[in-house]
Design a protein around this motif. Structure first.
Motif, mmCIF file in Angstrom:
data_model
loop_
_atom_site.group_PDB
_atom_site.id
_atom_site.type_symbol
_atom_site.label_atom_id
_atom_site.label_comp_id
_atom_site.label_asym_id
_atom_site.label_seq_id
_atom_site.Cartn_x
_atom_site.Cartn_y
_atom_site.Cartn_z
ATOM 1 N N VAL A 34 0.857 -1.199 0.000
ATOM 2 C CA VAL A 34 0.000 0.000 0.000
ATOM 3 C C VAL A 34 0.885 1.238 0.000
ATOM 4 O O VAL A 34 1.631 1.474 0.968
ATOM 5 C CB VAL A 34 -0.934 0.012 1.234
ATOM 6 N N SER A 35 0.841 2.008 -1.094
ATOM 7 C CA SER A 35 1.772 3.145 -1.164
ATOM 8 C C SER A 35 1.080 4.471 -0.819
ATOM 9 O O SER A 35 1.738 5.462 -0.538
ATOM 10 C CB SER A 35 2.383 3.233 -2.563
ATOM 11 N N ASP A 36 -0.248 4.516 -0.874
ATOM 12 C CA ASP A 36 -0.916 5.770 -0.503
ATOM 13 C C ASP A 36 -2.343 5.486 -0.054
ATOM 14 O O ASP A 36 -3.006 4.565 -0.566
ATOM 15 C CB ASP A 36 -0.949 6.738 -1.699
ATOM 16 N N VAL A 37 -2.809 6.275 0.923
ATOM 17 C CA VAL A 37 -4.195 6.170 1.404
ATOM 18 C C VAL A 37 -4.752 7.590 1.527
ATOM 19 O O VAL A 37 -4.135 8.442 2.160
ATOM 20 C CB VAL A 37 -4.274 5.481 2.787
ATOM 21 N N GLU B 44 -9.412 6.100 -0.854
ATOM 22 C CA GLU B 44 -8.725 5.799 -2.104
ATOM 23 C C GLU B 44 -7.352 5.238 -1.746
ATOM 24 O O GLU B 44 -6.555 5.915 -1.085
ATOM 25 C CB GLU B 44 -8.577 7.067 -2.956
ATOM 26 N N LEU B 45 -7.115 3.995 -2.121
ATOM 27 C CA LEU B 45 -5.831 3.348 -1.827
ATOM 28 C C LEU B 45 -5.048 3.164 -3.118
ATOM 29 O O LEU B 45 -5.622 2.798 -4.152
ATOM 30 C CB LEU B 45 -6.041 1.967 -1.176
ATOM 31 N N THR B 46 -3.753 3.388 -3.040
ATOM 32 C CA THR B 46 -2.852 3.071 -4.152
ATOM 33 C C THR B 46 -2.027 1.873 -3.707
ATOM 34 O O THR B 46 -1.393 1.921 -2.634
ATOM 35 C CB THR B 46 -1.931 4.267 -4.463
ATOM 36 N N ILE B 47 -2.088 0.774 -4.480
ATOM 37 C CA ILE B 47 -1.427 -0.475 -4.075
ATOM 38 C C ILE B 47 -0.524 -0.954 -5.205
ATOM 39 O O ILE B 47 -0.952 -1.058 -6.359
ATOM 40 C CB ILE B 47 -2.472 -1.556 -3.729
ATOM 41 N N GLU B 48 0.746 -1.204 -4.867
ATOM 42 C CA GLU B 48 1.697 -1.700 -5.865
ATOM 43 C C GLU B 48 1.344 -3.140 -6.214
ATOM 44 O O GLU B 48 0.919 -3.920 -5.356
ATOM 45 C CB GLU B 48 3.128 -1.619 -5.312
ATOM 46 N N MET B 61 -7.928 -6.426 4.152
ATOM 47 C CA MET B 61 -7.651 -5.132 4.781
ATOM 48 C C MET B 61 -8.949 -4.497 5.301
ATOM 49 O O MET B 61 -8.978 -3.917 6.395
ATOM 50 C CB MET B 61 -6.974 -4.192 3.791
#
Lengths: 84, 84
Positions: A34-37, B44-48, B61
């Motif tokens: 998870v790189s950003d929330v 809003e999540l950013t996930i690699e 999660m």
């Protein structure tokens, strides 16, 4: 009758301490990918139909009350529900 | 990379004082056609990307941290973002 979904998020330029806190919690639970929330508000409104323009009505409610337009962006989806 | 949108709402059976407060504010601003307001969280999540199943990961999660499943429901949308 209308079902309206409103999404309110902090502007990109605004720091999101809540999102940062959730991200570090996720990392501590080993969800390292998870790189950003970013965290915002989600509202579901039920609006009775009358002769007003529903789009203008929802936009006005967002601008005047639901969103703080100085630091928040908003978007919405309007769905008409036909009651049988 | 994935962009994940998570919607967290109070269960229908759970009282929503925040929604009630917003509804009465809207009524006091003469938006009388608003019959119901439910307020929840929008994330809003950013996930690699890696070899894990993204759907199972997001569900886990939500169950473990993002939603309080005793009083909240959650739903999510996963979008893969192809970086150029």
């Amino acid at each position: 009758m209308y079902k309206v979904k409103v999404y309110i998020t902090l502007r990109e330029s605004v720091l999101d301490p809540q999102g940062t806190a959730v991200k570090s919690s996720l990392h501590s639970m080993s969800y390292d990918t998870v790189s950003d929330v970013r965290i915002g508000k989600y509202m579901e409104l039920t609006i009775e139909k009358n002769n007003q323009d529903i789009d203008a009505l929802v936009k006005e409610m967002c601008e005047r009350l639901l969103a703080n337009t100085v630091i928040e962006d908003y978007s919405y989806e309007i769905e008409e529900v036909v009651s049988l």
